[in-house]
Design a protein around this motif. Sequence first.
Motif, PDB file in Angstrom:
ATOM      1  N   ARG A 109      41.008  34.460  34.692  1.00 51.54           N
ATOM      2  CA  ARG A 109      40.157  35.193  33.694  1.00 51.54           C
ATOM      3  C   ARG A 109      38.858  35.538  34.395  1.00 51.54           C
ATOM      4  N   GLU A 110      38.494  36.766  34.046  1.00 55.48           N
ATOM      5  CA  GLU A 110      37.086  37.360  34.610  1.00 55.48           C
ATOM      6  C   GLU A 110      36.050  36.632  33.919  1.00 55.48           C
ATOM      7  N   LEU A 111      35.029  36.307  34.326  1.00 55.06           N
ATOM      8  CA  LEU A 111      33.698  35.626  34.058  1.00 55.06           C
ATOM      9  C   LEU A 111      32.855  36.752  34.179  1.00 55.06           C
ATOM     10  N   GLU A 112      31.654  36.600  33.627  1.00 59.00           N
ATOM     11  CA  GLU A 112      30.364  37.618  33.683  1.00 59.00           C
ATOM     12  C   GLU A 112      30.062  37.689  35.258  1.00 59.00           C
ATOM     13  N   ASN A 113      30.009  36.602  36.067  1.00 60.99           N
ATOM     14  CA  ASN A 113      29.702  36.501  37.352  1.00 60.99           C
ATOM     15  C   ASN A 113      30.556  35.881  38.513  1.00 60.99           C
ATOM     16  N   GLY A 114      32.000  36.020  37.945  1.00 61.68           N
ATOM     17  CA  GLY A 114      33.143  35.551  38.880  1.00 61.68           C
ATOM     18  C   GLY A 114      34.218  35.552  38.208  1.00 61.68           C
ATOM     19  N   PHE A 115      35.182  34.384  38.557  1.00 62.25           N
ATOM     20  CA  PHE A 115      36.387  34.141  37.787  1.00 62.25           C
ATOM     21  C   PHE A 115      36.887  32.854  37.831  1.00 62.25           C
ATOM     22  N   LEU A 123      36.181  24.013  52.272  1.00 63.24           N
ATOM     23  CA  LEU A 123      36.179  25.052  53.328  1.00 63.24           C
ATOM     24  C   LEU A 123      35.387  26.269  52.919  1.00 63.24           C
ATOM     25  N   GLU A 124      35.453  26.731  51.785  1.00 65.94           N
ATOM     26  CA  GLU A 124      34.753  27.858  51.382  1.00 65.94           C
ATOM     27  C   GLU A 124      33.337  27.657  51.060  1.00 65.94           C
ATOM     28  N   ARG A 125      32.711  26.455  50.838  1.00 71.16           N
ATOM     29  CA  ARG A 125      31.310  26.440  50.670  1.00 71.16           C
ATOM     30  C   ARG A 125      30.699  26.677  51.955  1.00 71.16           C
ATOM     31  N   LYS A 126      31.534  26.361  53.178  1.00 68.41           N
ATOM     32  CA  LYS A 126      30.811  26.359  54.506  1.00 68.41           C
ATOM     33  C   LYS A 126      30.636  27.547  55.044  1.00 68.41           C
ATOM     34  N   CYS A 127      31.558  28.488  54.590  1.00 67.54           N
ATOM     35  CA  CYS A 127      31.648  29.833  55.162  1.00 67.54           C
ATOM     36  C   CYS A 127      31.064  30.938  54.059  1.00 67.54           C
ATOM     37  N   CYS A 128      31.059  30.584  52.897  1.00 70.00           N
ATOM     38  CA  CYS A 128      30.593  31.374  51.751  1.00 70.00           C
ATOM     39  C   CYS A 128      29.461  30.760  50.962  1.00 70.00           C
ATOM     40  N   PRO A 129      28.296  30.520  51.489  1.00 70.30           N
ATOM     41  CA  PRO A 129      27.289  29.862  50.651  1.00 70.30           C
ATOM     42  C   PRO A 129      26.803  30.376  49.396  1.00 70.30           C
ATOM     43  N   PHE A 130      27.052  31.547  49.369  1.00 69.36           N
ATOM     44  CA  PHE A 130      26.615  32.312  47.940  1.00 69.36           C
ATOM     45  C   PHE A 130      27.673  31.960  46.814  1.00 69.36           C
ATOM     46  N   LEU A 131      28.485  31.410  47.025  1.00 68.17           N
ATOM     47  CA  LEU A 131      29.627  30.863  45.873  1.00 68.17           C
ATOM     48  C   LEU A 131      28.988  29.561  45.277  1.00 68.17           C
ATOM     49  N   ASN A 132      29.263  29.586  43.956  1.00 66.25           N
ATOM     50  CA  ASN A 132      29.204  28.510  43.378  1.00 66.25           C
ATOM     51  C   ASN A 132      30.431  28.024  42.730  1.00 66.25           C
ATOM     52  N   PHE A 133      30.692  26.614  42.770  1.00 71.26           N
ATOM     53  CA  PHE A 133      32.067  26.019  42.426  1.00 71.26           C
ATOM     54  C   PHE A 133      32.057  25.176  41.151  1.00 71.26           C
ATOM     55  N   GLY A 180      28.612  33.260  41.171  1.00 70.59           N
ATOM     56  CA  GLY A 180      27.418  33.731  42.041  1.00 70.59           C
ATOM     57  C   GLY A 180      26.718  34.606  41.399  1.00 70.59           C
ATOM     58  N   GLN A 181      25.736  35.247  42.209  1.00 73.49           N
ATOM     59  CA  GLN A 181      24.831  36.594  41.815  1.00 73.49           C
ATOM     60  C   GLN A 181      25.864  37.779  41.856  1.00 73.49           C
ATOM     61  N   THR A 182      24.936  38.751  41.432  1.00 72.66           N
ATOM     62  CA  THR A 182      25.664  40.046  41.383  1.00 72.66           C
ATOM     63  C   THR A 182      26.181  40.292  42.693  1.00 72.66           C
ATOM     64  N   GLY A 183      27.450  40.936  42.542  1.00 73.38           N
ATOM     65  CA  GLY A 183      28.115  41.225  43.668  1.00 73.38           C
ATOM     66  C   GLY A 183      29.322  40.202  44.054  1.00 73.38           C
ATOM     67  N   LYS A 243      31.574  38.537  42.270  1.00 68.60           N
ATOM     68  CA  LYS A 243      32.783  39.223  41.408  1.00 68.60           C
ATOM     69  C   LYS A 243      33.558  40.091  42.728  1.00 68.60           C
ATOM     70  N   GLU A 244      32.746  41.239  43.212  1.00 64.99           N
ATOM     71  CA  GLU A 244      33.496  42.085  43.759  1.00 64.99           C
ATOM     72  C   GLU A 244      34.119  41.423  45.415  1.00 64.99           C
ATOM     73  N   MET A 245      33.352  40.825  45.740  1.00 63.50           N
ATOM     74  CA  MET A 245      33.599  40.037  47.041  1.00 63.50           C
ATOM     75  C   MET A 245      34.738  39.043  46.818  1.00 63.50           C
ATOM     76  N   LEU A 246      34.968  38.464  45.757  1.00 65.28           N
ATOM     77  CA  LEU A 246      35.976  37.414  45.500  1.00 65.28           C
ATOM     78  C   LEU A 246      37.281  38.104  45.499  1.00 65.28           C
ATOM     79  N   LYS A 247      37.242  39.358  44.885  1.00 62.28           N
ATOM     80  CA  LYS A 247      38.373  40.400  44.505  1.00 62.28           C
ATOM     81  C   LYS A 247      38.983  40.790  46.296  1.00 62.28           C
ATOM     82  N   LEU A 248      37.944  40.735  47.076  1.00 62.51           N
ATOM     83  CA  LEU A 248      38.235  41.125  48.510  1.00 62.51           C
ATOM     84  C   LEU A 248      38.751  39.659  49.123  1.00 62.51           C
TER      85      LEU A 248
END
Length: 104
Positions: A36-42, A62-72, A89-92, A94-99
């Motif tokens: 489900r979609e969240l305000e600032n992610g999924f 793995l992902e916390r090392k290459c994508c430090p902008f993410l909150n888990f 994470g911050q604005t943008g 959600k769009e990065m996660l889709k990619l």
Amino acid sequence: MDAQNLPIACALTDKELQMRRETVLRQVAAHLIDFRELENGFSYRFPADDNVLRELVNVINLERKCCPFLNFKLIVESNNETIALELTGQTGTKEMLKLLFDWN
């Protein structure tokens, strides 16, 4: 640099990202129940299985090392039926996660 100012970018090369998708991410995605979609992610929901939990912890590591902008946020529900992984994470973000993830 504080978390709100981290660049929304993956540090992996295109080849490394493709390899990650074909191995680790595809393996985890095979267990995906829904999202489900969240305000600032999924939020992604998986069966409460020991192997799935290990795979999710590996993805986070793995992902916390290459994508430090993410909150888990990993949520193991008390009814022991599902596990949720929230990626935010911050604005943008959600769009990065889709990619990044083919889960959406």
